[in-house]
Scaffold this motif. Sequence first.
Motif, PDB file in Angstrom:
ATOM      1  N   ASN A  61       9.823   1.245   8.772  1.00 37.71           N
ATOM      2  CA  ASN A  61       9.598   2.477   8.034  1.00 37.71           C
ATOM      3  C   ASN A  61       9.427   2.347   6.608  1.00 37.71           C
ATOM      4  O   ASN A  61       9.072   3.074   5.818  1.00 37.71           O
ATOM      5  N   HIS A  62       9.782   1.064   6.373  1.00 40.58           N
ATOM      6  CA  HIS A  62       9.410   0.572   4.865  1.00 40.58           C
ATOM      7  C   HIS A  62       8.178   0.427   4.097  1.00 40.58           C
ATOM      8  O   HIS A  62       7.869   0.351   2.987  1.00 40.58           O
ATOM      9  N   TRP A  63       7.031   0.339   5.202  1.00 39.92           N
ATOM     10  CA  TRP A  63       5.831   0.285   4.830  1.00 39.92           C
ATOM     11  C   TRP A  63       5.466   1.454   4.134  1.00 39.92           C
ATOM     12  O   TRP A  63       4.601   1.511   3.145  1.00 39.92           O
ATOM     13  N   GLY A  64       5.599   2.491   4.853  1.00 39.15           N
ATOM     14  CA  GLY A  64       4.986   3.756   4.365  1.00 39.15           C
ATOM     15  C   GLY A  64       5.548   4.069   2.844  1.00 39.15           C
ATOM     16  O   GLY A  64       4.516   4.708   2.272  1.00 39.15           O
ATOM     17  N   PRO A  65       6.647   4.039   2.501  1.00 33.82           N
ATOM     18  CA  PRO A  65       6.861   4.408   0.977  1.00 33.82           C
ATOM     19  C   PRO A  65       5.994   3.598  -0.002  1.00 33.82           C
ATOM     20  O   PRO A  65       5.662   4.044  -0.940  1.00 33.82           O
ATOM     21  N   ARG A  66       5.822   2.291   0.360  1.00 31.09           N
ATOM     22  CA  ARG A  66       4.902   1.389  -0.650  1.00 31.09           C
ATOM     23  C   ARG A  66       3.531   1.826  -0.697  1.00 31.09           C
ATOM     24  O   ARG A  66       2.992   2.262  -1.745  1.00 31.09           O
ATOM     25  N   PHE A  67       2.985   2.227   0.581  1.00 30.32           N
ATOM     26  CA  PHE A  67       1.569   2.860   0.529  1.00 30.32           C
ATOM     27  C   PHE A  67       1.569   4.224  -0.061  1.00 30.32           C
ATOM     28  O   PHE A  67       0.605   4.926  -0.914  1.00 30.32           O
ATOM     29  N   THR A  68       2.375   5.133   0.290  1.00 26.89           N
ATOM     30  CA  THR A  68       2.318   6.456  -0.587  1.00 26.89           C
ATOM     31  C   THR A  68       2.525   6.503  -2.024  1.00 26.89           C
ATOM     32  O   THR A  68       1.804   7.121  -2.550  1.00 26.89           O
ATOM     33  N   ALA A  69       3.468   5.515  -2.610  1.00 31.33           N
ATOM     34  CA  ALA A  69       3.602   5.453  -3.755  1.00 31.33           C
ATOM     35  C   ALA A  69       2.220   4.985  -4.546  1.00 31.33           C
ATOM     36  O   ALA A  69       1.792   5.404  -5.554  1.00 31.33           O
ATOM     37  N   ALA A  70       1.839   4.084  -3.882  1.00 34.58           N
ATOM     38  CA  ALA A  70       0.488   3.500  -4.432  1.00 34.58           C
ATOM     39  C   ALA A  70      -0.620   4.486  -4.476  1.00 34.58           C
ATOM     40  O   ALA A  70      -1.560   4.521  -5.518  1.00 34.58           O
TER      41      ALA A  70
END
Length: 101
Positions: A61-70
């Motif tokens: 689940n830690h992948w999603g926040p990185r791509f969402t933020a970018a």
Amino acid sequence: MDLLTDTIADGSYDGVNQADENTEPTWAELADREIAAMARSGSEFTSSDLREVIGEPEHPNHWGPRFTAARRAGVIELVAVRPSSTPSRHGGLVRVWRGVT
């Protein structure tokens, strides 16, 4: 660079915020830097490409926040969706990103 804090500060994405809060900060910073570098390359990329460079986070689940933020910061844009080449994903769909020019 903490893209998530800067772009999702109003609490409207509680699930994303919770995942981000539970992400190891050093890994998150590395992911943010590498997403930005891949975006600058002009090539299309996926989380699988990023995984090859920085490895797995403690939780998927830690992948999603990185791509969402970018994406919210205007660093990347969605260009396609295709089956993942990562064996553990069993052909699940993965987003294809490109840097915003």
